[in-house]
Write a protein that holds these residues in place. Structure first.
Motif, PDB file in Angstrom:
ATOM      1  N   TRP A  27    -114.255 152.969  23.573  1.00 50.94           N
ATOM      2  CA  TRP A  27    -114.601 153.994  22.581  1.00 50.94           C
ATOM      3  C   TRP A  27    -113.318 154.690  22.153  1.00 50.94           C
ATOM      4  CZ3 TRP A  27    -113.425 159.184  23.202  1.00 50.94           C
ATOM      5  CH2 TRP A  27    -113.890 160.034  22.187  1.00 50.94           C
ATOM      6  N   GLN A  28    -113.247 155.028  20.856  1.00 52.55           N
ATOM      7  CA  GLN A  28    -112.107 155.781  20.328  1.00 52.55           C
ATOM      8  C   GLN A  28    -112.613 156.850  19.384  1.00 52.55           C
ATOM      9  OE1 GLN A  28    -109.240 153.198  18.476  1.00 52.55           O
ATOM     10  NE2 GLN A  28    -108.656 152.205  20.390  1.00 52.55           N
ATOM     11  N   ASP A  29    -111.972 157.999  19.428  1.00 53.75           N
ATOM     12  CA  ASP A  29    -112.294 159.085  18.510  1.00 53.75           C
ATOM     13  C   ASP A  29    -111.763 158.699  17.127  1.00 53.75           C
ATOM     14  OD1 ASP A  29    -112.507 161.406  17.031  1.00 53.75           O
ATOM     15  OD2 ASP A  29    -111.772 162.712  18.627  1.00 53.75           O
ATOM     16  N   THR A  30    -112.666 158.484  16.192  1.00 56.04           N
ATOM     17  CA  THR A  30    -112.267 158.033  14.855  1.00 56.04           C
ATOM     18  C   THR A  30    -111.475 159.090  14.092  1.00 56.04           C
ATOM     19  OG1 THR A  30    -114.432 158.726  13.997  1.00 56.04           O
ATOM     20  CG2 THR A  30    -114.182 156.416  14.654  1.00 56.04           C
ATOM     21  N   ASN A  31    -111.522 160.331  14.557  1.00 56.68           N
ATOM     22  CA  ASN A  31    -110.787 161.402  13.879  1.00 56.68           C
ATOM     23  C   ASN A  31    -109.379 161.600  14.447  1.00 56.68           C
ATOM     24  OD1 ASN A  31    -112.979 162.151  12.157  1.00 56.68           O
ATOM     25  ND2 ASN A  31    -113.930 163.209  13.886  1.00 56.68           N
ATOM     26  N   TYR A  32    -109.062 160.858  15.486  1.00 57.05           N
ATOM     27  CA  TYR A  32    -107.745 161.025  16.114  1.00 57.05           C
ATOM     28  C   TYR A  32    -106.755 160.040  15.502  1.00 57.05           C
ATOM     29  CZ  TYR A  32    -104.287 162.008  19.726  1.00 57.05           C
ATOM     30  OH  TYR A  32    -103.155 162.398  20.389  1.00 57.05           O
ATOM     31  N   LYS A 197    -108.481 167.093  24.999  1.00 58.33           N
ATOM     32  CA  LYS A 197    -109.654 166.370  24.530  1.00 58.33           C
ATOM     33  C   LYS A 197    -109.563 164.880  24.855  1.00 58.33           C
ATOM     34  CE  LYS A 197    -112.261 165.475  20.272  1.00 58.33           C
ATOM     35  NZ  LYS A 197    -112.286 165.678  18.787  1.00 58.33           N
ATOM     36  N   VAL A 199    -109.846 161.299  23.846  1.00 57.39           N
ATOM     37  CA  VAL A 199    -109.759 160.674  22.522  1.00 57.39           C
ATOM     38  C   VAL A 199    -110.026 159.175  22.568  1.00 57.39           C
ATOM     39  CG1 VAL A 199    -108.191 162.421  21.609  1.00 57.39           C
ATOM     40  CG2 VAL A 199    -107.239 160.405  22.745  1.00 57.39           C
ATOM     41  N   ALA A 200    -110.043 158.586  23.753  1.00 57.48           N
ATOM     42  CA  ALA A 200    -110.359 157.165  23.884  1.00 57.48           C
ATOM     43  C   ALA A 200    -110.686 156.861  25.332  1.00 57.48           C
ATOM     44  CB  ALA A 200    -109.199 156.290  23.417  1.00 57.48           C
TER      45      ALA A 200
END
Length: 235
Positions: A27-32, A197, A199-200
């Motif tokens: 999973w990865q934070d698409t906003n990062y 946070k 982020v991934a």
């Protein structure tokens, strides 16, 4: 007889699938914005949850993980200092206070280490081995059909000798035996050092049949992690 035969084949259908496993989740934070990452701080490999801490294999797993970090060239990679086991020297005593661990026991609380701050890292990656097991399953006694090539000869009407091969099927008894397999799981969590946070994250769990040494499976997991890390930071 038909029911026994059906149950026999059903057992082997399940047994042949059971040991094989390859589960990878990420999973990865698409906003990062990973393209802005310049420095990454890696923790050592935490093996405590997998039950191999303080063993000979434990030291090798940690070293293998550290050595492969040097292959990442797209960003600066800083590895946490190696926790080297050592004996107390004459006159030494056990310190009354220990440095705060990266992961708080009994809680999902992660502390960004001071080393990551000192290195001016953008990302802190926490590596944890979640599973490292060697087990086996029983294959009951059974009969397998094998085949072999048998040479045949004949003489034709002109007296010339000819040879050919035919396939012959034959039964072979296979006694009860255990088949070993290993299961290894490793989890990686990426934290932004400015905000804390997540982020991934990724988790790689693999099981290999007819294997009793987890090292090769573990190293495949580590290789995938570093490849994916490189791909992510090159975006």
């Amino acid at each position: 007889m038909k029911i026994r035969t059906l149950l026999f084949f059903l057992f082997f259908a399940v047994a042949s699938v059971m040991p094989g496993l390859a589960e990878f989740t990420e999973w990865q934070d698409t906003n990062y914005d990973f393209s802005k990452v310049k420095t990454v701080y890696l923790s050592g490999m935490d093996t405590s949850e997998a039950g191999v801490a303080e063993s000979v294999r434990d030291q090798k797993y940690k070293d293998d993980y550290r050595k492969k970090a040097g292959k990442i060239k797209v960003v600066k990679v800083v590895m946490a200092p190696r926790e080297q086991p050592r004996a107390l020297l004459p006159g030494e005593t056990i310190p009354s206070e220990k440095a705060a661990p990266a992961v708080t026991k009994g809680a999902d609380v992660v502390t960004i280490p001071q080393g990551a701050v000192d290195a001016k890292a953008d990302i802190y990656i926490l590596a944890k081995m979640t599973q490292c097991d060697v087990d086996s399953y029983l294959v009951p006694a059974h009969t397998e059909w094998k085949s072999r090539q048998v040479e045949e000869n004949y003489v034709d009407k002109d007296g010339k000798l000819h040879s050919f091969y035919r396939t012959e099927n034959y039964p072979e008894y296979v006694p009860d035996h255990d088949v070993p397999y290993v299961t290894v799981g490793v989890q990686f969590q990426w934290f932004d050092t400015k905000t804390g946070k997540l982020v991934a994250s990724s988790e790689d769990v693999r099981r290999r049949n007819s294997e009793s040494n987890p090292s090769s499976v573990y190293n495949r997991i580590i290789d995938r992690f570093y490849k994916n890390m490189k791909d992510t930071l090159e975006k």
